[in-house]
Design an enzyme around this catalytic site. Structure first.
Site, PDB file in Angstrom:
ATOM      1  N   MET A 181      46.579  41.153  43.401  1.00 20.25           N
ATOM      2  CA  MET A 181      46.502  41.316  41.951  1.00 20.25           C
ATOM      3  C   MET A 181      46.690  39.958  41.280  1.00 20.25           C
ATOM      4  SD  MET A 181      49.667  42.888  39.740  1.00 20.25           S
ATOM      5  CE  MET A 181      49.109  44.547  39.538  1.00 20.25           C
TER       6      MET A 181
ATOM      7  N   ASP B 222      37.079  34.710  30.084  1.00 20.72           N
ATOM      8  CA  ASP B 222      38.228  35.506  29.661  1.00 20.72           C
ATOM      9  C   ASP B 222      38.121  35.954  28.202  1.00 20.72           C
ATOM     10  OD1 ASP B 222      38.974  34.775  32.230  1.00 20.72           O
ATOM     11  OD2 ASP B 222      40.349  33.207  31.566  1.00 20.72           O
TER      12      ASP B 222
ATOM     13  N   ASP C 298      45.534  38.452  36.956  1.00 21.90           N
ATOM     14  CA  ASP C 298      45.665  38.688  35.502  1.00 21.90           C
ATOM     15  C   ASP C 298      45.596  40.150  35.034  1.00 21.90           C
ATOM     16  OD1 ASP C 298      44.932  36.084  36.039  1.00 21.90           O
ATOM     17  OD2 ASP C 298      43.300  36.025  34.602  1.00 21.90           O
TER      18      ASP C 298
END
Ligand code: FRU
Length: 496
Positions: A52, A175, A54
Protein backbone atom coordinates in the site's frame (compact mmCIF):
# COMPACT_ATOMS: atom_id res chain seq x y z
CA UNK A 1 -18.96 15.20 -22.89
CA UNK A 2 -20.83 12.52 -21.02
CA UNK A 3 -22.11 10.44 -23.89
CA UNK A 4 -23.93 7.29 -22.83
CA UNK A 5 -21.40 5.19 -24.68
CA UNK A 6 -18.30 6.87 -23.28
CA UNK A 7 -19.31 6.47 -19.66
CA UNK A 8 -20.87 3.06 -20.09
CA UNK A 9 -21.31 1.66 -16.60
CA UNK A 10 -21.64 -2.00 -17.52
CA UNK A 11 -18.62 -3.98 -16.56
CA UNK A 12 -17.20 -6.03 -19.42
CA UNK A 13 -16.71 -9.77 -18.96
CA UNK A 14 -12.96 -9.24 -19.36
CA UNK A 15 -12.95 -6.69 -16.50
CA UNK A 16 -15.03 -9.00 -14.32
CA UNK A 17 -12.62 -11.88 -14.90
CA UNK A 18 -9.55 -9.73 -14.25
CA UNK A 19 -10.99 -8.34 -11.00
CA UNK A 20 -12.02 -11.83 -9.86
CA UNK A 21 -8.44 -13.00 -10.41
CA UNK A 22 -7.15 -10.24 -8.09
CA UNK A 23 -9.71 -11.19 -5.43
CA UNK A 24 -8.70 -14.86 -5.70
CA UNK A 25 -5.08 -13.92 -5.22
CA UNK A 26 -5.97 -11.88 -2.13
CA UNK A 27 -8.08 -14.73 -0.70
CA UNK A 28 -5.27 -17.23 -1.29
CA UNK A 29 -2.67 -15.10 0.45
CA UNK A 30 -4.78 -13.91 3.39
CA UNK A 31 -4.23 -17.00 5.61
CA UNK A 32 -0.49 -16.32 5.61
CA UNK A 33 -1.03 -12.66 6.62
CA UNK A 34 -3.55 -13.64 9.30
CA UNK A 35 -1.29 -16.28 10.83
CA UNK A 36 1.67 -13.86 10.90
CA UNK A 37 -0.09 -11.05 12.73
CA UNK A 38 2.67 -9.70 15.01
CA UNK A 39 2.65 -6.22 13.36
CA UNK A 40 -0.86 -6.32 11.91
CA UNK A 41 -2.66 -3.03 12.61
CA UNK A 42 -5.80 -3.20 14.78
CA UNK A 43 -7.48 0.09 13.86
CA UNK A 44 -5.44 1.56 10.97
CA UNK A 45 -6.23 0.76 7.33
CA UNK A 46 -3.62 -1.63 5.89
CA UNK A 47 -3.61 -3.74 2.72
CA UNK A 48 -5.22 -7.20 3.02
CA UNK A 49 -2.07 -8.58 1.38
CA UNK A 50 0.70 -6.91 -0.60
CA UNK A 51 1.76 -3.29 -0.85
CA UNK A 52 0.00 0.00 0.00
CA UNK A 53 1.03 3.61 -0.53
CA UNK A 54 -0.93 6.88 -1.01
CA UNK A 55 -4.57 7.39 0.06
CA UNK A 56 -6.76 8.20 -2.96
CA UNK A 57 -10.36 9.16 -3.70
CA UNK A 58 -11.20 10.16 -0.10
CA UNK A 59 -14.91 11.04 -0.36
CA UNK A 60 -18.47 10.56 0.89
CA UNK A 61 -20.96 8.82 -1.42
CA UNK A 62 -24.23 6.99 -0.79
CA UNK A 63 -24.11 7.33 3.01
CA UNK A 64 -20.55 6.10 3.44
CA UNK A 65 -17.04 7.42 3.49
CA UNK A 66 -14.92 5.99 0.71
CA UNK A 67 -11.19 5.63 0.70
CA UNK A 68 -9.09 4.16 -2.08
CA UNK A 69 -5.38 3.56 -2.00
CA UNK A 70 -2.38 2.70 -4.14
CA UNK A 71 -2.24 -1.10 -4.01
CA UNK A 72 -0.06 -3.84 -5.47
CA UNK A 73 -1.41 -7.27 -4.51
CA UNK A 74 1.48 -9.40 -5.78
CA UNK A 75 4.43 -8.17 -3.74
CA UNK A 76 5.28 -6.26 -0.56
CA UNK A 77 6.98 -3.56 -2.68
CA UNK A 78 5.32 -1.40 -5.30
CA UNK A 79 4.61 -2.83 -8.76
CA UNK A 80 2.03 -2.37 -11.49
CA UNK A 81 -0.20 -0.31 -9.24
CA UNK A 82 -4.00 -0.77 -8.67
CA UNK A 83 -6.61 1.09 -6.60
CA UNK A 84 -7.97 -0.82 -3.60
CA UNK A 85 -11.12 0.39 -1.85
CA UNK A 86 -12.41 0.56 1.76
CA UNK A 87 -15.55 2.18 3.17
CA UNK A 88 -16.58 3.44 6.60
CA UNK A 89 -19.70 4.75 8.32
CA UNK A 90 -17.71 6.94 10.75
CA UNK A 91 -14.08 7.31 9.58
CA UNK A 92 -12.99 4.81 12.24
CA UNK A 93 -14.37 1.35 11.31
CA UNK A 94 -13.28 0.26 7.84
CA UNK A 95 -14.52 -2.54 5.56
CA UNK A 96 -12.58 -3.87 2.58
CA UNK A 97 -14.52 -3.55 -0.70
CA UNK A 98 -13.89 -5.29 -4.03
CA UNK A 99 -10.85 -4.06 -5.95
CA UNK A 100 -11.76 -0.76 -7.65
CA UNK A 101 -9.36 -0.21 -10.56
CA UNK A 102 -6.91 -2.51 -12.31
CA UNK A 103 -4.00 -1.36 -14.44
CA UNK A 104 -4.35 -1.79 -18.19
CA UNK A 105 -1.61 -0.37 -20.38
CA UNK A 106 -1.48 2.30 -17.67
CA UNK A 107 -0.68 2.08 -13.96
CA UNK A 108 -3.37 3.62 -11.76
CA UNK A 109 -1.41 6.34 -9.98
CA UNK A 110 -2.88 8.62 -7.31
CA UNK A 111 -6.01 10.71 -7.69
CA UNK A 112 -9.28 11.77 -6.08
CA UNK A 113 -13.07 11.39 -6.23
CA UNK A 114 -16.10 13.62 -6.61
CA UNK A 115 -19.84 12.99 -6.94
CA UNK A 116 -21.57 14.27 -10.08
CA UNK A 117 -25.28 13.68 -10.72
CA UNK A 118 -25.42 10.56 -8.53
CA UNK A 119 -22.24 9.05 -9.98
CA UNK A 120 -18.97 8.76 -8.09
CA UNK A 121 -16.29 9.99 -10.49
CA UNK A 122 -12.65 9.00 -9.90
CA UNK A 123 -9.93 11.12 -11.48
CA UNK A 124 -6.45 9.63 -11.48
CA UNK A 125 -3.12 9.67 -13.24
CA UNK A 126 -2.53 7.05 -15.90
CA UNK A 127 1.18 6.40 -15.66
CA UNK A 128 2.78 4.79 -18.70
CA UNK A 129 6.35 4.14 -19.65
CA UNK A 130 7.38 5.16 -23.15
CA UNK A 131 10.34 3.31 -24.55
CA UNK A 132 12.67 5.80 -26.24
CA UNK A 133 15.37 3.29 -27.22
CA UNK A 134 16.79 0.00 -25.92
CA UNK A 135 18.24 1.52 -22.77
CA UNK A 136 16.05 4.53 -22.14
CA UNK A 137 12.39 5.04 -21.24
CA UNK A 138 10.43 8.10 -20.21
CA UNK A 139 7.33 8.49 -18.06
CA UNK A 140 4.13 9.55 -19.76
CA UNK A 141 1.44 10.83 -17.40
CA UNK A 142 -2.10 11.84 -18.38
CA UNK A 143 -5.31 12.15 -16.39
CA UNK A 144 -8.13 9.58 -16.59
CA UNK A 145 -11.67 9.23 -15.24
CA UNK A 146 -13.61 6.21 -13.96
CA UNK A 147 -17.23 6.01 -12.84
CA UNK A 148 -19.48 4.14 -10.46
CA UNK A 149 -23.22 4.37 -9.82
CA UNK A 150 -23.25 1.99 -6.86
CA UNK A 151 -19.94 2.88 -5.17
CA UNK A 152 -18.73 -0.70 -5.62
CA UNK A 153 -18.04 -1.39 -9.31
CA UNK A 154 -15.89 1.17 -11.14
CA UNK A 155 -15.50 1.43 -14.91
CA UNK A 156 -12.99 3.51 -16.81
CA UNK A 157 -14.19 6.28 -19.10
CA UNK A 158 -14.00 5.28 -22.75
CA UNK A 159 -12.69 8.70 -23.88
CA UNK A 160 -9.66 8.84 -21.59
CA UNK A 161 -7.45 10.79 -21.21
CA UNK A 162 -9.27 13.97 -20.20
CA UNK A 163 -6.07 15.97 -19.66
CA UNK A 164 -2.96 15.10 -21.61
CA UNK A 165 -0.74 18.16 -21.54
CA UNK A 166 0.91 20.71 -19.29
CA UNK A 167 1.73 24.21 -20.56
CA UNK A 168 5.43 23.28 -20.64
CA UNK A 169 5.00 19.63 -21.67
CA UNK A 170 6.37 18.25 -18.42
CA UNK A 171 6.37 14.46 -18.19
CA UNK A 172 5.86 14.58 -14.42
CA UNK A 173 2.26 15.59 -14.12
CA UNK A 174 0.21 13.69 -11.61
CA UNK A 175 -2.10 13.20 -8.64
CA UNK A 176 -5.24 15.19 -9.63
CA UNK A 177 -7.27 16.50 -6.65
CA UNK A 178 -10.69 17.64 -7.83
CA UNK A 179 -13.33 19.83 -6.14
CA UNK A 180 -16.33 21.93 -7.18
CA UNK A 181 -16.89 25.62 -6.58
CA UNK A 182 -20.03 27.26 -7.96
CA UNK A 183 -20.36 26.23 -11.65
CA UNK A 184 -16.85 24.91 -12.15
CA UNK A 185 -14.93 21.80 -11.26
CA UNK A 186 -11.30 22.53 -10.43
CA UNK A 187 -8.33 20.22 -10.27
CA UNK A 188 -4.79 20.71 -8.96
CA UNK A 189 -1.92 18.50 -10.11
CA UNK A 190 1.73 18.27 -9.14
CA UNK A 191 4.44 18.79 -11.70
CA UNK A 192 8.08 19.59 -12.29
CA UNK A 193 9.29 22.58 -14.34
CA UNK A 194 11.93 22.29 -17.07
CA UNK A 195 14.51 23.67 -14.62
CA UNK A 196 13.50 21.01 -12.11
CA UNK A 197 11.41 22.86 -9.57
CA UNK A 198 8.22 21.52 -8.06
CA UNK A 199 5.01 23.32 -8.91
CA UNK A 200 1.21 22.93 -8.80
CA UNK A 201 -1.05 23.49 -11.80
CA UNK A 202 -4.73 24.44 -11.71
CA UNK A 203 -7.26 23.45 -14.43
CA UNK A 204 -11.00 23.98 -14.54
CA UNK A 205 -13.98 22.34 -16.24
CA UNK A 206 -17.73 22.68 -16.46
CA UNK A 207 -18.36 18.95 -16.88
CA UNK A 208 -15.25 16.99 -15.71
CA UNK A 209 -14.62 15.96 -19.34
CA UNK A 210 -13.25 19.06 -21.05
CA UNK A 211 -10.56 20.85 -19.01
CA UNK A 212 -8.91 24.21 -19.60
CA UNK A 213 -5.58 25.18 -18.08
CA UNK A 214 -6.28 28.02 -15.65
CA UNK A 215 -3.16 29.03 -13.71
CA UNK A 216 -0.26 27.80 -11.66
CA UNK A 217 -1.11 28.15 -8.03
CA UNK A 218 2.13 27.43 -6.38
CA UNK A 219 5.78 27.16 -6.97
CA UNK A 220 8.69 27.79 -4.69
CA UNK A 221 9.10 31.51 -4.06
CA UNK A 222 12.50 33.20 -4.09
CA UNK A 223 14.03 29.86 -4.77
CA UNK A 224 17.32 29.61 -6.53
CA UNK A 225 17.87 25.93 -5.89
CA UNK A 226 15.56 22.93 -5.87
CA UNK A 227 17.02 21.72 -2.57
CA UNK A 228 15.05 24.57 -0.97
CA UNK A 229 11.71 24.18 -2.68
CA UNK A 230 11.97 20.61 -3.93
CA UNK A 231 12.32 19.27 -7.48
CA UNK A 232 8.83 17.75 -7.72
CA UNK A 233 5.62 18.40 -5.81
CA UNK A 234 3.49 15.28 -5.45
CA UNK A 235 -0.10 14.84 -4.24
CA UNK A 236 -1.26 18.47 -4.08
CA UNK A 237 -4.50 19.40 -2.35
CA UNK A 238 -6.14 22.82 -2.24
CA UNK A 239 -8.96 23.93 0.05
CA UNK A 240 -10.39 26.73 2.12
CA UNK A 241 -9.91 26.62 5.90
CA UNK A 242 -11.24 29.41 8.16
CA UNK A 243 -11.48 31.84 5.24
CA UNK A 244 -7.93 31.28 3.99
CA UNK A 245 -6.63 28.89 1.34
CA UNK A 246 -4.30 26.00 1.96
CA UNK A 247 -2.03 24.46 -0.63
CA UNK A 248 -1.01 21.13 0.87
CA UNK A 249 1.50 18.98 -1.00
CA UNK A 250 4.39 16.54 -0.78
CA UNK A 251 7.63 18.03 -2.14
CA UNK A 252 10.54 15.81 -3.08
CA UNK A 253 14.14 16.95 -2.74
CA UNK A 254 14.08 19.51 0.09
CA UNK A 255 17.33 19.72 2.04
CA UNK A 256 17.34 19.47 5.85
CA UNK A 257 17.11 22.78 7.73
CA UNK A 258 17.70 22.43 11.49
CA UNK A 259 15.05 20.09 12.91
CA UNK A 260 13.00 20.17 9.75
CA UNK A 261 12.80 18.05 6.60
CA UNK A 262 14.61 14.97 7.90
CA UNK A 263 12.50 12.44 6.03
CA UNK A 264 13.28 11.31 2.51
CA UNK A 265 10.40 13.46 1.20
CA UNK A 266 8.20 15.96 3.07
CA UNK A 267 4.53 16.88 3.37
CA UNK A 268 3.45 20.40 4.27
CA UNK A 269 1.49 23.44 3.30
CA UNK A 270 1.51 27.05 2.19
CA UNK A 271 -1.25 29.42 3.37
CA UNK A 272 -2.54 32.15 1.11
CA UNK A 273 -5.37 34.01 -0.53
CA UNK A 274 -7.05 32.79 -3.68
CA UNK A 275 -9.10 34.54 -6.34
CA UNK A 276 -11.48 32.20 -8.20
CA UNK A 277 -11.91 34.71 -11.05
CA UNK A 278 -8.22 34.74 -11.97
CA UNK A 279 -7.02 31.47 -10.41
CA UNK A 280 -4.30 33.40 -8.64
CA UNK A 281 -3.00 32.13 -5.30
CA UNK A 282 -1.04 34.64 -3.22
CA UNK A 283 1.15 33.19 -0.50
CA UNK A 284 0.83 34.74 2.98
CA UNK A 285 2.66 32.10 5.07
CA UNK A 286 5.45 30.00 3.61
CA UNK A 287 5.89 26.22 3.56
CA UNK A 288 5.75 24.32 6.85
CA UNK A 289 5.62 20.60 7.64
CA UNK A 290 2.22 19.43 8.86
CA UNK A 291 3.48 16.36 10.79
CA UNK A 292 6.93 15.89 12.33
CA UNK A 293 7.00 12.06 12.44
CA UNK A 294 9.18 9.61 10.52
CA UNK A 295 6.38 8.23 8.30
CA UNK A 296 3.92 10.68 6.86
CA UNK A 297 3.45 11.31 3.15
CA UNK A 298 1.04 11.91 0.27
CA UNK A 299 -1.89 13.36 2.26
CA UNK A 300 -5.43 13.73 1.00
CA UNK A 301 -8.32 15.68 2.55
CA UNK A 302 -12.09 15.74 2.15
CA UNK A 303 -14.82 17.96 3.54
CA UNK A 304 -18.08 16.83 5.13
CA UNK A 305 -20.57 18.89 7.16
CA UNK A 306 -18.13 21.81 7.37
CA UNK A 307 -15.29 19.68 8.72
CA UNK A 308 -12.03 19.10 6.87
CA UNK A 309 -10.58 15.61 7.36
CA UNK A 310 -7.08 14.45 6.46
CA UNK A 311 -5.47 11.05 5.97
CA UNK A 312 -1.89 10.22 5.02
CA UNK A 313 0.15 7.22 4.08
CA UNK A 314 1.97 6.45 7.35
CA UNK A 315 4.99 5.51 5.30
CA UNK A 316 7.93 6.71 3.36
CA UNK A 317 9.46 5.42 0.12
CA UNK A 318 12.64 4.58 2.03
CA UNK A 319 10.76 3.03 4.99
CA UNK A 320 11.82 -0.30 6.48
CA UNK A 321 8.41 -2.01 6.46
CA UNK A 322 9.45 -4.71 8.91
CA UNK A 323 6.07 -6.41 8.27
CA UNK A 324 7.22 -7.43 4.77
CA UNK A 325 8.04 -11.04 5.72
CA UNK A 326 4.41 -11.28 6.92
CA UNK A 327 3.01 -10.75 3.41
CA UNK A 328 1.92 -7.11 3.61
CA UNK A 329 3.45 -3.62 3.78
CA UNK A 330 1.99 -0.25 4.66
CA UNK A 331 -0.52 1.57 6.84
CA UNK A 332 -2.63 4.71 6.75
CA UNK A 333 -2.70 7.22 9.63
CA UNK A 334 -5.87 7.66 11.67
CA UNK A 335 -8.15 10.36 10.28
CA UNK A 336 -7.45 13.86 11.60
CA UNK A 337 -9.69 16.91 11.63
CA UNK A 338 -8.03 20.17 10.60
CA UNK A 339 -8.45 23.68 11.97
CA UNK A 340 -6.41 26.80 11.35
CA UNK A 341 -5.16 28.92 14.24
CA UNK A 342 -3.01 31.85 13.18
CA UNK A 343 -0.61 30.50 10.58
CA UNK A 344 -0.63 26.89 11.84
CA UNK A 345 -2.89 24.00 10.88
CA UNK A 346 -3.84 21.98 13.95
CA UNK A 347 -4.57 18.27 13.54
CA UNK A 348 -6.71 16.44 16.05
CA UNK A 349 -7.89 12.83 15.90
CA UNK A 350 -11.37 12.44 14.39
CA UNK A 351 -13.98 12.68 17.22
CA UNK A 352 -15.36 9.17 16.56
CA UNK A 353 -12.00 7.61 17.43
CA UNK A 354 -13.31 7.46 21.03
CA UNK A 355 -15.67 4.68 19.77
CA UNK A 356 -12.63 2.44 19.94
CA UNK A 357 -12.11 2.83 23.69
CA UNK A 358 -12.55 -0.50 25.38
CA UNK A 359 -14.09 0.38 28.74
CA UNK A 360 -13.33 3.23 31.11
CA UNK A 361 -9.98 4.95 31.42
CA UNK A 362 -7.49 3.54 33.84
CA UNK A 363 -6.25 6.76 35.49
CA UNK A 364 -2.85 6.35 37.01
CA UNK A 365 0.00 8.39 38.40
CA UNK A 366 3.19 7.13 36.86
CA UNK A 367 6.10 7.75 39.23
CA UNK A 368 9.71 7.85 38.08
CA UNK A 369 10.53 4.37 36.68
CA UNK A 370 6.86 3.43 36.88
CA UNK A 371 5.60 1.04 34.18
CA UNK A 372 2.25 0.69 32.40
CA UNK A 373 1.85 -2.99 31.61
CA UNK A 374 -1.92 -3.22 31.21
CA UNK A 375 -1.91 -2.37 27.51
CA UNK A 376 -2.44 -4.83 24.71
CA UNK A 377 -1.24 -4.13 21.16
CA UNK A 378 -3.40 -1.06 20.69
CA UNK A 379 -4.03 1.74 23.10
CA UNK A 380 -4.61 5.40 23.73
CA UNK A 381 -2.79 7.38 26.43
CA UNK A 382 -3.53 10.90 27.60
CA UNK A 383 -0.47 12.18 29.42
CA UNK A 384 -0.49 15.27 31.64
CA UNK A 385 2.78 16.53 33.04
CA UNK A 386 4.62 19.59 34.31
CA UNK A 387 6.06 21.45 31.31
CA UNK A 388 8.64 23.23 33.45
CA UNK A 389 10.39 19.86 33.87
CA UNK A 390 11.65 17.37 31.31
CA UNK A 391 9.66 14.35 30.20
CA UNK A 392 10.90 11.03 28.86
CA UNK A 393 8.54 8.15 28.17
CA UNK A 394 9.95 4.89 26.92
CA UNK A 395 7.79 2.68 24.67
CA UNK A 396 8.68 -0.95 24.05
CA UNK A 397 7.09 -4.32 23.49
CA UNK A 398 6.64 -6.57 26.52
CA UNK A 399 9.30 -8.90 25.09
CA UNK A 400 11.76 -6.15 24.07
CA UNK A 401 14.83 -5.48 26.15
CA UNK A 402 15.03 -1.85 25.07
CA UNK A 403 12.95 1.06 23.86
CA UNK A 404 11.55 0.99 20.31
CA UNK A 405 10.61 4.65 20.61
CA UNK A 406 11.10 7.35 23.26
CA UNK A 407 8.94 10.44 23.60
CA UNK A 408 10.62 13.45 25.16
CA UNK A 409 9.97 17.03 26.23
CA UNK A 410 12.92 19.34 26.75
CA UNK A 411 11.68 22.04 29.13
CA UNK A 412 14.56 24.42 28.27
CA UNK A 413 14.51 24.10 24.45
CA UNK A 414 10.70 23.72 24.57
CA UNK A 415 10.87 20.86 22.10
CA UNK A 416 8.97 17.61 21.84
CA UNK A 417 10.96 14.73 20.39
CA UNK A 418 10.30 11.23 19.13
CA UNK A 419 13.41 9.05 19.06
CA UNK A 420 12.92 5.81 17.18
CA UNK A 421 15.13 2.76 17.54
CA UNK A 422 14.34 0.22 14.87
CA UNK A 423 16.54 -2.30 16.67
CA UNK A 424 19.67 -2.50 18.77
CA UNK A 425 21.96 -1.96 15.81
CA UNK A 426 20.44 1.19 14.30
CA UNK A 427 21.59 4.52 15.69
CA UNK A 428 18.98 6.73 17.31
CA UNK A 429 16.70 8.41 14.89
CA UNK A 430 15.19 11.61 16.31
CA UNK A 431 12.43 13.84 14.99
CA UNK A 432 11.69 16.94 17.03
CA UNK A 433 10.01 20.32 16.98
CA UNK A 434 9.23 23.31 19.13
CA UNK A 435 5.87 23.23 20.85
CA UNK A 436 4.09 26.34 22.13
CA UNK A 437 0.81 25.03 23.56
CA UNK A 438 -2.11 27.32 22.77
CA UNK A 439 -4.38 25.80 25.40
CA UNK A 440 -4.18 22.13 26.39
CA UNK A 441 -0.79 20.87 27.59
CA UNK A 442 -1.66 17.15 27.40
CA UNK A 443 -0.20 14.64 24.99
CA UNK A 444 -2.63 12.26 23.30
CA UNK A 445 -0.87 9.14 22.09
CA UNK A 446 -2.25 6.43 19.80
CA UNK A 447 -0.46 3.10 19.78
CA UNK A 448 -1.17 0.27 17.35
CA UNK A 449 0.68 -2.99 16.67
CA UNK A 450 3.25 -1.18 14.53
CA UNK A 451 2.71 2.58 14.84
CA UNK A 452 2.64 5.54 17.18
CA UNK A 453 0.87 8.87 16.64
CA UNK A 454 1.42 11.69 19.15
CA UNK A 455 -0.87 14.74 19.25
CA UNK A 456 0.46 17.59 21.40
CA UNK A 457 -2.12 19.90 22.98
CA UNK A 458 -4.71 20.90 20.39
CA UNK A 459 -2.61 19.32 17.64
CA UNK A 460 -0.04 22.10 17.19
CA UNK A 461 2.64 19.43 16.90
CA UNK A 462 1.95 15.89 15.68
CA UNK A 463 4.24 12.92 15.06
CA UNK A 464 3.31 9.82 13.04
CA UNK A 465 5.77 6.95 12.87
CA UNK A 466 5.91 3.22 12.22
CA UNK A 467 7.54 1.32 15.09
CA UNK A 468 7.90 -2.40 15.73
CA UNK A 469 7.43 -3.59 19.32
CA UNK A 470 7.57 -7.29 20.19
CA UNK A 471 4.37 -8.21 21.99
CA UNK A 472 1.97 -5.93 23.85
CA UNK A 473 2.94 -2.30 24.56
CA UNK A 474 4.79 -1.43 27.75
CA UNK A 475 5.41 2.21 28.68
CA UNK A 476 7.82 3.45 31.36
CA UNK A 477 8.49 6.86 32.83
CA UNK A 478 12.19 7.70 32.69
CA UNK A 479 11.68 11.30 33.87
CA UNK A 480 12.25 12.60 37.39
CA UNK A 481 8.69 13.95 37.58
CA UNK A 482 5.63 11.76 38.06
CA UNK A 483 3.02 12.12 35.32
CA UNK A 484 -0.73 11.51 35.15
CA UNK A 485 -1.87 9.08 32.48
CA UNK A 486 -5.33 7.99 31.35
CA UNK A 487 -4.93 4.61 29.68
CA UNK A 488 -7.37 2.94 27.30
CA UNK A 489 -7.07 -0.24 25.33
CA UNK A 490 -8.55 0.19 21.85
CA UNK A 491 -10.83 -2.20 20.01
CA UNK A 492 -10.27 -3.64 16.55
CA UNK A 493 -11.90 -1.62 13.75
CA UNK A 494 -10.28 -3.11 10.65
CA UNK A 495 -10.19 -6.72 9.45
CA UNK A 496 -7.10 -8.50 10.68
C1 FRU B 1 3.45 9.55 -4.05
C2 FRU B 1 3.43 8.95 -5.46
C3 FRU B 1 2.49 9.72 -6.37
C4 FRU B 1 2.12 8.70 -7.40
C5 FRU B 1 2.06 7.43 -6.59
C6 FRU B 1 2.49 6.20 -7.32
O1 FRU B 1 3.87 8.64 -3.08
O2 FRU B 1 4.74 8.91 -5.98
O3 FRU B 1 3.04 10.91 -6.92
O4 FRU B 1 0.91 9.00 -8.04
O5 FRU B 1 2.90 7.63 -5.46
O6 FRU B 1 2.24 5.05 -6.56
Amino acid sequence: FVTAQACDLTETDADKTAKAAVETNITNNRPFVISNSRYRQVYHVSPPVGWMNDPNGFSFFKDKYHLFYQFYPYDTSTGNIHWAHVTSPDLVAWTQEPIALLPGDEQIFSGSAIEKDGTLVLMYTAHKTEKINDTFSLANETQYLAFSNDGVVFNKYKNNPVISFTPDNSRDFRDPKVWKHENYYYVVMGTQTANKLGKVLLYRSLDLGFWEYFNEIGQPQNVTSNTIGGYMWECPDFFELSGRFILLMSPQGMAEVGDRYHNQFQTGYIIGNFDYTTGKFTETASFQEIDYGHDFYATQTMEKDGKRYLIAWMGSWDGQFQERPDGWAGSMTIIRELTLVGDRILMKPVDAITNLRDGQANNITLEQNGVIDTLNKSGELIVTFDLTQNLSLKFQGASDTQSVVTLGWDSIAKKVSLDRNYNATTPTNVRQGEWNPINSTSLRIFLDSSSIEVFCGEGEVVFSSRVYPTGAWRVSNLAAQSVSVSVYNLKRSVAI
